[in-house]
Scaffold this active site. Structure first.
Site, PDB file in Angstrom:
ATOM      1  CG  HIS A 224      -0.567  -0.513   2.470  1.00 29.13           C
ATOM      2  ND1 HIS A 224       0.575  -0.100   3.100  1.00 29.13           N
ATOM      3  CD2 HIS A 224      -1.129  -1.445   3.282  1.00 29.13           C
ATOM      4  CE1 HIS A 224       0.691  -0.742   4.237  1.00 29.13           C
ATOM      5  NE2 HIS A 224      -0.313  -1.564   4.377  1.00 29.13           N
TER       6      HIS A 224
ATOM      7  CG  ASP B 218      -4.872  -2.818   3.397  1.00 29.12           C
ATOM      8  OD1 ASP B 218      -5.080  -3.838   4.090  1.00 29.12           O
ATOM      9  OD2 ASP B 218      -4.341  -1.785   3.852  1.00 29.12           O
TER      10      ASP B 218
HETATM   11  O1  DOR Z   1      -5.937   0.032   7.376  1.00 36.33           O
HETATM   12  C1  DOR Z   1      -5.373  -1.024   7.641  1.00 36.33           C
HETATM   13  N1  DOR Z   1      -6.071  -2.072   8.116  1.00 36.33           N
HETATM   14  N2  DOR Z   1      -4.067  -1.118   7.487  1.00 36.33           N
HETATM   15  C2  DOR Z   1      -3.373  -2.186   7.906  1.00 36.33           C
HETATM   16  O2  DOR Z   1      -2.191  -2.198   7.744  1.00 36.33           O
HETATM   17  C3  DOR Z   1      -4.055  -3.294   8.584  1.00 36.33           C
HETATM   18  C4  DOR Z   1      -5.479  -3.356   8.219  1.00 36.33           C
HETATM   19  C5  DOR Z   1      -6.281  -4.231   9.129  1.00 36.33           C
HETATM   20  O3  DOR Z   1      -5.866  -5.351   9.448  1.00 36.33           O
HETATM   21  O4  DOR Z   1      -7.367  -3.797   9.526  1.00 36.33           O
HETATM   22 ZN    ZN Z   2      -0.774  -2.638   6.017  1.00 32.58          ZN
END
Ligand code: DOR
Ligand code: ZN
Length: 437
Positions: free
Chosen positions: A229, A311
């Site tokens: 990301h 993501d």
């Molecule tokens: O926004 C995010 N959510 N960034 C991350 O690196 C982890 C992810 C999550 O696991 O919710």
């Molecule tokens: Zn992440």
């Protein structure tokens, strides 16, 4: 099955594609389908290789109240994906062979998309001790992507060891680049908007300093680094520099190289969204500025950033519908990714459909070392395919998505591009918004 009047990569005149025994058997005009075992006939659309997501949070085991391997697989199939990589930050963490084998087995049982578990780099994602990468690689889950995502492997010596170890395994380390000393208490992109609203800043330098360090380490070791990301213009510049500097930077299994992904939300949304204090917009790394968004789009178009990864991060209502500082970071992505890529990259003229195939299928498959996904739409290739209606539009409704959670930042938006069918090894997994079980 038979695909009638479809346009591979959106190029040329419509053709028919006959699929038999999970393989593309024939491409031509006026192909006949032999009723017997070719049950399905699907007509029209742009035909692309099935999408591959290097970065999905399926939340099982541990947070089945937000997503399961079954519901996440449905979301993936509906979004046009034929393979996904399930991040390791589950509870318990996927830092050992038992958990990764469990995730892989559940994925196979559900059977809607190939679920490849990502193994943790360090025990418990704590960043202190290397996990047993070799055992996970040699397990039946055959892990080839390792990541502490959600956390940064911030200790440079541990990162170096991880790169050395992964090199010997023909694996890639996917880094969540965030220098934790620079993001203590961080809530949003460090800039004008956060300052005005009194939110603690997450500076671009926290990402860029780790990416620069890791590119140098990976090239010194001769290992493969994948940057998760990417969110800033500066990171794109560093990647450009590092790729130019690397002698062999083609990210292929067992070969040294640096690769990177960008999320759909970082291609479309900015920190202007902080205005409402609605935590639906809270994500890590945070939404940045329009200057960053423009640079990320250009970097994806010119190959500096290799691919799109979602993501996809489902969260429970109580973890999103609360005050900003208490909310968890993350957004759904699997079912909206294609449409956001069409809006930000195709409609803007930055990518054609061949480019979409590259960033959503071919490159991610290559980075992860998959040999049966991201293949050309040609006779003899595995029938892992996505069919798209490029002219159709739809309105995003979180409650109607297949995920258990509903935290989409695109709620109510009308987006272009509809996945009309997803085909996994010759079997329709989703068509016209429905799962074909
Ligand atoms: O926004 C995010 N959510 N960034 C991350 O690196 C982890 C992810 C999550 O696991 O919710
Ligand atoms: Zn992440």
């Amino acid at each position: 099955m038979l695909l009638k009047g479809v346009r591979p990569y959106g190029e040329g005149d419509p053709v028919d594609v006959l699929i038999r025994d999970g393989v593309i058997a024939e491409i031509g005009n006026d192909l006949e389908h032999d009723g017997e075992h070719d049950g399905d006939v699907i007509e029209g659309g742009i035909l692309l290789p099935g999408f591959v997501d290097l970065h999905t949070h399926l939340r099982e085991p541990g947070r089945e109240d937000t997503e399961t391997i079954a519901t996440g697989s449905k979301a993936a199939a509906l979004g046009g994906y034929t393979a996904v990589f399930a991040m390791a930050n589950t509870d318990p963490v996927a830092d050992n062979a038992v958990i990764v084998e469990h995730v892989a087995r559940r994925g196979r049982e559900v059977g809607l998309v190939d679920v490849h578990p990502v193994g943790a780099v360090t025990v418990g994602l704590k960043g202190e001790m290397l996990a047993e990468l070799g055992t996970m690689a040699k397990s039946s889950a055959n892990v080839r992507v390792f990541s502490d995502d959600g956390h940064c492997v911030h200790d440079p010596l541990i990162m170096r060891r991880a790169l050395e170890y992964s090199k010997s395994l023909g694996a890639v380390i996917a880094q969540h680049a965030e220098e934790p000393r620079l993001t203590v208490g961080a809530q949003a992109h460090e800039g004008e908007n956060a300052a005005r609203l009194g939110l603690q800043g997450w500076p671009a330098a926290a990402e860029e300093s780790i990416v620069a360090r890791d590119c140098i380490l990976a090239q010194q070791v001769g290992a493969r680094l994948h940057v998760c990301h990417v969110s800033t213009a500066g990171t794109a510049e560093i990647l450009k520099w590092a790729k130019a500097r690397g002698a062999a930077n083609v990210p292929q299994a067992g070969r040294p190289g640096i690769s990177a992904e960008v999320t759909p939300h970082h291609l479309l949304l900015t920190d202007e969204r902080l205005e409402t204090y609605d935590p639906i917009n809270k994500v890590n790394p945070p939404l940045r500025t329009q200057t960053d968004v423009d640079a990320l789009r250009r970097a994806l178009a010119d190959g500096t950033i290799d691919c799109v990864a979602t993501d996809h991060a489902p969260h429970a209502v109580q973890d999103k519908d609360c005050e900003w500082s208490a909310a968890r970071p993350g957004m759904l992505g699997l079912q909206t990714a294609l449409s956001v890529v069409v809006k930000t990259m195709v409609e803007t003229g930055l990518l054609d459909w061949r480019g979409v195939a590259r960033v959503m299928s071919e490159k991610p498959a290559e980075i992860a070392g998959l040999t049966d996904h991201g293949r050309p739409v040609e006779v003899g290739e595995p029938a892992n395919l996505t069919l798209i209606d490029p002219g159709a539009k739809w309105v995003v409704r979180g409650a109607e998505l297949a995920s258990v959670a509903g935290n989409t930042p695109f709620e109510g938006m009308e987006l272009p591009g509809v996945v009309t069918a997803t085909i996994l090894r010759g079997r329709v997994t989703a068509s016209r918004g429905r799962i074909d079980a």
